[in-house]
Design a protein around this motif. Structure first.
Motif, PDB file in Angstrom:
ATOM      1  N   ARG A  34       0.835  -1.203   0.000  1.00  0.00           N
ATOM      2  CA  ARG A  34       0.000   0.000   0.000  1.00  0.00           C
ATOM      3  C   ARG A  34       0.870   1.253   0.000  1.00  0.00           C
ATOM      4  NH1 ARG A  34      -2.783   0.921   5.313  1.00  0.00           N
ATOM      5  NH2 ARG A  34      -3.280  -1.290   5.050  1.00  0.00           N
ATOM      6  N   TRP A  35       1.937   1.231   0.806  1.00  0.00           N
ATOM      7  CA  TRP A  35       2.864   2.359   0.893  1.00  0.00           C
ATOM      8  C   TRP A  35       3.537   2.597  -0.458  1.00  0.00           C
ATOM      9  CZ3 TRP A  35       8.410   2.640   0.962  1.00  0.00           C
ATOM     10  CH2 TRP A  35       8.929   3.844   1.465  1.00  0.00           C
ATOM     11  N   LEU A  36       3.976   1.536  -1.089  1.00  0.00           N
ATOM     12  CA  LEU A  36       4.599   1.658  -2.402  1.00  0.00           C
ATOM     13  C   LEU A  36       3.592   2.155  -3.444  1.00  0.00           C
ATOM     14  CD1 LEU A  36       6.684  -1.645  -2.412  1.00  0.00           C
ATOM     15  CD2 LEU A  36       7.619   0.685  -2.323  1.00  0.00           C
ATOM     16  N   GLY A  37       2.366   1.666  -3.349  1.00  0.00           N
ATOM     17  CA  GLY A  37       1.329   2.063  -4.288  1.00  0.00           C
ATOM     18  C   GLY A  37       1.023   3.553  -4.235  1.00  0.00           C
ATOM     19  N   GLU A  38       1.218   4.151  -3.071  1.00  0.00           N
ATOM     20  CA  GLU A  38       1.000   5.594  -2.921  1.00  0.00           C
ATOM     21  C   GLU A  38       2.180   6.410  -3.454  1.00  0.00           C
ATOM     22  OE1 GLU A  38      -1.594   7.181  -2.001  1.00  0.00           O
ATOM     23  OE2 GLU A  38      -2.863   5.621  -1.110  1.00  0.00           O
ATOM     24  N   GLY A  39       3.267   5.724  -3.782  1.00  0.00           N
ATOM     25  CA  GLY A  39       4.451   6.430  -4.281  1.00  0.00           C
ATOM     26  C   GLY A  39       5.263   7.088  -3.182  1.00  0.00           C
ATOM     27  N   MET A  64      13.158  -0.137  -3.395  1.00  0.00           N
ATOM     28  CA  MET A  64      12.098  -0.563  -2.478  1.00  0.00           C
ATOM     29  C   MET A  64      11.008  -1.320  -3.236  1.00  0.00           C
ATOM     30  SD  MET A  64      12.824   0.610   0.642  1.00  0.00           S
ATOM     31  CE  MET A  64      11.271   0.687   1.501  1.00  0.00           C
ATOM     32  N   ALA A  65      10.694  -0.852  -4.432  1.00  0.00           N
ATOM     33  CA  ALA A  65       9.643  -1.480  -5.240  1.00  0.00           C
ATOM     34  C   ALA A  65      10.168  -2.667  -6.033  1.00  0.00           C
ATOM     35  CB  ALA A  65       9.029  -0.449  -6.189  1.00  0.00           C
ATOM     36  N   GLU A  66      11.403  -2.555  -6.522  1.00  0.00           N
ATOM     37  CA  GLU A  66      11.945  -3.597  -7.392  1.00  0.00           C
ATOM     38  C   GLU A  66      12.029  -4.953  -6.700  1.00  0.00           C
ATOM     39  OE1 GLU A  66      15.627  -1.880  -8.543  1.00  0.00           O
ATOM     40  OE2 GLU A  66      14.718  -0.530 -10.038  1.00  0.00           O
ATOM     41  N   ARG A  67      12.281  -4.960  -5.401  1.00  0.00           N
ATOM     42  CA  ARG A  67      12.410  -6.223  -4.664  1.00  0.00           C
ATOM     43  C   ARG A  67      11.344  -6.342  -3.576  1.00  0.00           C
ATOM     44  NH1 ARG A  67      18.610  -7.514  -3.340  1.00  0.00           N
ATOM     45  NH2 ARG A  67      17.690  -9.604  -3.114  1.00  0.00           N
ATOM     46  N   ALA A  68      10.197  -5.726  -3.845  1.00  0.00           N
ATOM     47  CA  ALA A  68       9.111  -5.745  -2.852  1.00  0.00           C
ATOM     48  C   ALA A  68       8.652  -7.165  -2.557  1.00  0.00           C
ATOM     49  CB  ALA A  68       7.935  -4.903  -3.343  1.00  0.00           C
ATOM     50  N   GLY A  69       8.668  -8.032  -3.559  1.00  0.00           N
ATOM     51  CA  GLY A  69       8.246  -9.411  -3.344  1.00  0.00           C
ATOM     52  C   GLY A  69       9.097 -10.121  -2.337  1.00  0.00           C
ATOM     53  N   PRO A 103      16.675  -6.523   0.935  1.00  0.00           N
ATOM     54  CA  PRO A 103      15.220  -6.366   1.059  1.00  0.00           C
ATOM     55  C   PRO A 103      14.680  -6.983   2.345  1.00  0.00           C
ATOM     56  CG  PRO A 103      15.722  -8.100  -0.506  1.00  0.00           C
ATOM     57  CD  PRO A 103      17.033  -7.464  -0.140  1.00  0.00           C
ATOM     58  N   VAL A 104      14.989  -6.327   3.450  1.00  0.00           N
ATOM     59  CA  VAL A 104      14.599  -6.790   4.787  1.00  0.00           C
ATOM     60  C   VAL A 104      13.932  -5.630   5.512  1.00  0.00           C
ATOM     61  CG1 VAL A 104      15.480  -7.558   7.025  1.00  0.00           C
ATOM     62  CG2 VAL A 104      16.466  -8.488   4.916  1.00  0.00           C
ATOM     63  N   MET A 105      12.778  -5.871   6.127  1.00  0.00           N
ATOM     64  CA  MET A 105      12.080  -4.826   6.882  1.00  0.00           C
ATOM     65  C   MET A 105      12.490  -4.920   8.351  1.00  0.00           C
ATOM     66  SD  MET A 105       8.344  -4.331   5.146  1.00  0.00           S
ATOM     67  CE  MET A 105       7.663  -5.968   5.410  1.00  0.00           C
ATOM     68  N   GLU A 106      13.633  -4.299   8.672  1.00  0.00           N
ATOM     69  CA  GLU A 106      14.206  -4.432  10.005  1.00  0.00           C
ATOM     70  C   GLU A 106      13.294  -3.903  11.109  1.00  0.00           C
ATOM     71  OE1 GLU A 106      15.867  -3.028   7.456  1.00  0.00           O
ATOM     72  OE2 GLU A 106      17.896  -3.893   7.293  1.00  0.00           O
ATOM     73  N   LYS A 107      12.579  -2.805  10.830  1.00  0.00           N
ATOM     74  CA  LYS A 107      11.770  -2.197  11.896  1.00  0.00           C
ATOM     75  C   LYS A 107      10.557  -3.052  12.275  1.00  0.00           C
ATOM     76  CE  LYS A 107      11.932   1.695   9.553  1.00  0.00           C
ATOM     77  NZ  LYS A 107      11.718   3.097   9.116  1.00  0.00           N
ATOM     78  N   PRO A 108       9.752  -3.505  11.323  1.00  0.00           N
ATOM     79  CA  PRO A 108       8.668  -4.421  11.696  1.00  0.00           C
ATOM     80  C   PRO A 108       9.172  -5.720  12.326  1.00  0.00           C
ATOM     81  CG  PRO A 108       8.279  -3.525   9.511  1.00  0.00           C
ATOM     82  CD  PRO A 108       9.666  -3.128   9.901  1.00  0.00           C
TER      83      PRO A 108
END
Length: 352
Positions: A37-42, A50-55, A136-141
């Motif tokens: 959702r965050w990426l979709g908002e730009g 961030m978008a290229e390796r979102a998967g 591509p790691v979400m360290e904070k969550p």
């Protein structure tokens, strides 16, 4: 003999980590949905990686299916003084607290690798991967899921013991370790971080529009700084600490837990803009050797200093600004012309 989890904590502390927690490796659909959702908002701006390796970024096993657990770690860089104290000194450049010491990538990764080697010695059949802010790691969550803090309304991790001042790293391991459980959100009704943001970069609590964030603009953004944000930047020349600094949980931050590598270098705590505007490429590289600032390069950094000079009201900087208006880098030259116009306006007002 203590279990592997207790021994792991002891070893992490020995290596300089102030916080450690363990989370399960299962992908979290809610975490993934928020990312997309965050990426979709730009809101990621020009940070295309961030978008290229979102998967892969959306979950631990999306990146490494064999992962059994995540070890989340934090290293303290808690400041001794007020990070906003230089706001009333427009002739001085404000550098974010995290960048006043050694490059955290190097320090944290070295400690992570040492911990990883130790873990493999304890569990020879295990496999692992270490990450510090470059994968591509979400360290904070993950830090929240591992119980070392919660992701606050400013989107950064907040700890009861260390406030907003933790560098984060992660180890993915095939081991099935005992998880610690997620940390509760303790922001409550507080909105201090939202109100403190100079550029109104939070469209809602827990959501950051990086395109409006001074940290993004001064570090990640290439090209000219959008005019609408220039005055709000003030004398911030690398990053911005405002939303972190005002967090009430920082009053509990243990500065004694700060890693010695992150003690501020004297020349970076309050650098005069007049000195920074003189930097050529060689001088920039020398001054910021071993610093995370080095990675943005001389041109982007001097661009930031010129915006600060334009905001300073200091007419004594006019000659240096004028000299940079012919800089070979177009972005630097444009920032110099803007700063010159701002300072000339001050000069004209003073003369009348």
């Amino acid at each position: 003999m203590p279990g592997i989890e207790d021994r792991l904590r002891a070893k992490a502390t020995e290596l300089g980590f102030a916080a450690i927690g363990i989370a399960p490796a299962e992908d979290d659909p809610l975490r993934a949905e928020r990312l997309h959702r965050w990426l979709g908002e730009g809101y990621h701006g020009s940070m295309e990686w961030m978008a290229e390796r979102a998967g892969q970024r959306q979950g631990v096993r999306s990146l490494w299916p064999e992962a059994g657990s995540v070890i989340a770690l934090g290293m303290s860089y808690a400041p001794s003084g007020d990070p906003m104290a230089l706001g009333d000194h427009p002739d001085i450049g404000r550098i974010s607290v995290y960048a006043q010491g050694r490059d955290y990538h190097v320090t944290v990764k070295k400690a992570l690798k040492a911990l990883a080697r130790w873990l493999v010695e304890q569990e020879p059949d295990s496999e692992l991967k270490v990450f510090v802010d470059t994968a591509p790691v979400m360290e904070k969550p993950l830090g929240e899921a591992a119980g070392i803090g919660w992701q606050g309304k400013h989107t950064n991790l907040v700890s009861r013991e260390h406030g907003s001042w933790l560098f984060l790293g992660a180890i993915y391991t095939t081991l099935e370790l005992r998880p610690d459980g997620p940390h509760a959100d303790n922001c409550g009704s507080c909105r201090a971080c939202q109100d403190a943001c100079p550029t109104d970069a939070f469209p809602q609590p827990y959501v950051l529009d990086a395109r409006r964030c001074i940290s993004y603009l001064t570090i990640e953004h290439h090209g000219p700084i959008p005019h609408e944000f220039r005055k709000a930047m003030g004398n911030r020349i690398y990053g911005c600490d405002d939303c972190l600094a005002v967090c009430p949980w920082n009053k509990f931050a243990d500065t004694a837990a700060r890693h010695r590598a992150f003690l501020p270098r004297a020349e970076l705590t309050a650098p005069p803009l007049a000195d920074l505007l003189q930097l050529d490429d060689a001088g920039f590289r020398q001054l910021f050797s071993g610093s995370p600032i080095k990675r943005i390069g001389r041109d982007r950094f001097v661009r930031n200093c010129l915006i600060a000079a334009g905001n300073s009201g200091d007419e004594s900087l006019l000659d240096q600004v004028e000299a940079l208006s012919g800089d070979p880098d177009d972005t630097v030259a444009e920032a110099a012309r803007w700063a010159r116009a701002e300072l000339a306006g001050v000069e004209a007002t003073a003369a009348t």
